[in-house]
Design a protein around this motif. Sequence first.
Motif, short mmCIF file in Angstrom:
data_model
loop_
_atom_site.label_atom_id
_atom_site.label_comp_id
_atom_site.label_asym_id
_atom_site.label_seq_id
_atom_site.Cartn_x
_atom_site.Cartn_y
_atom_site.Cartn_z
N ARG A 1 57.31 49.34 44.88
CA ARG A 1 56.92 49.56 43.49
C ARG A 1 55.88 48.52 43.10
N ALA A 2 55.24 48.72 41.94
CA ALA A 2 54.20 47.79 41.49
C ALA A 2 54.77 46.41 41.18
N SER B 1 43.04 53.31 47.67
CA SER B 1 43.46 52.06 47.05
C SER B 1 42.92 52.02 45.62
N SER B 2 43.82 51.81 44.64
CA SER B 2 43.43 51.80 43.23
C SER B 2 43.95 50.54 42.55
N THR C 1 47.66 36.62 41.04
CA THR C 1 48.10 37.71 41.91
C THR C 1 47.64 39.04 41.35
N VAL C 2 46.96 39.84 42.19
CA VAL C 2 46.48 41.16 41.77
C VAL C 2 47.24 42.23 42.56
N THR C 3 47.35 43.41 41.96
CA THR C 3 48.13 44.50 42.55
C THR C 3 47.27 45.75 42.69
N TYR C 4 47.39 46.40 43.85
CA TYR C 4 46.68 47.65 44.11
C TYR C 4 47.68 48.72 44.52
N LYS C 5 47.49 49.92 44.02
CA LYS C 5 48.27 51.08 44.45
C LYS C 5 47.64 51.63 45.72
N MET C 6 48.45 51.81 46.77
CA MET C 6 47.93 52.27 48.05
C MET C 6 48.61 53.59 48.43
N GLU C 7 47.84 54.68 48.39
CA GLU C 7 48.35 56.02 48.71
C GLU C 7 47.89 56.41 50.11
#
Length: 204
Positions: A96-97, A170-171, A179-185
């Motif tokens: 999860r994020a 990657s979004s 700390t940065v977060t990316y959504k990876m589909e």
Amino acid sequence: MAATRAAKSLLLCLMVAFLHHLQFQFPPVAATTSLGKNESRDGGSHGKTLSFTLYQQETINKTAYIVVDGVAGAGVSQTTTPFGTIYVFRDYLTVRADRASPVAGVAEGSSITTTLDGLQSLSLAKITVDHRGHRGSVSVLGGTYNTRPSDYPVVGGTGDFAYALGYVRSSPVDLRGRTVTYKMELHLYWPPYAHYAPVPHKPV
């Protein structure tokens, strides 16, 4: 009699050739159906398709570092680096994020800033996954736009993802703070279905 046998043999050969021709005229129907999110169509990964989502957690100067300084253009910020900057990372992938959610893999690789505005780069990465019964890695190579979704072609795989093709999107989810977060589909396809995989739409 010999002429009759020859005629029958010729007819049989023509029928086999015709049926073989029909086999390649109609692709498998299953290959054109849509993917289910976070699960494979047939409960396994071999010979079918698989789609799932993870979240990349990257912390500056802890899991990601600038190893070569750029030479010109934009300065260093959360979303920009100077032209020519080489950046390396080894980030955890979570389910999860939320950074405290279970870890399901690792993304490791590097990128080189390729524009003077500091927003675009050429990236390569190995994504290693242990999630929902699937274990292995996929390798990707493509262009990154730091503040928008980016699609990377899959160029290889290991373990349960051996011989897979497809793409990883990657979004950005959260670009604030250290700390940065990316959504990876991940959208993966195996032969013969890889031939019918949809072309990803260009992110807006």
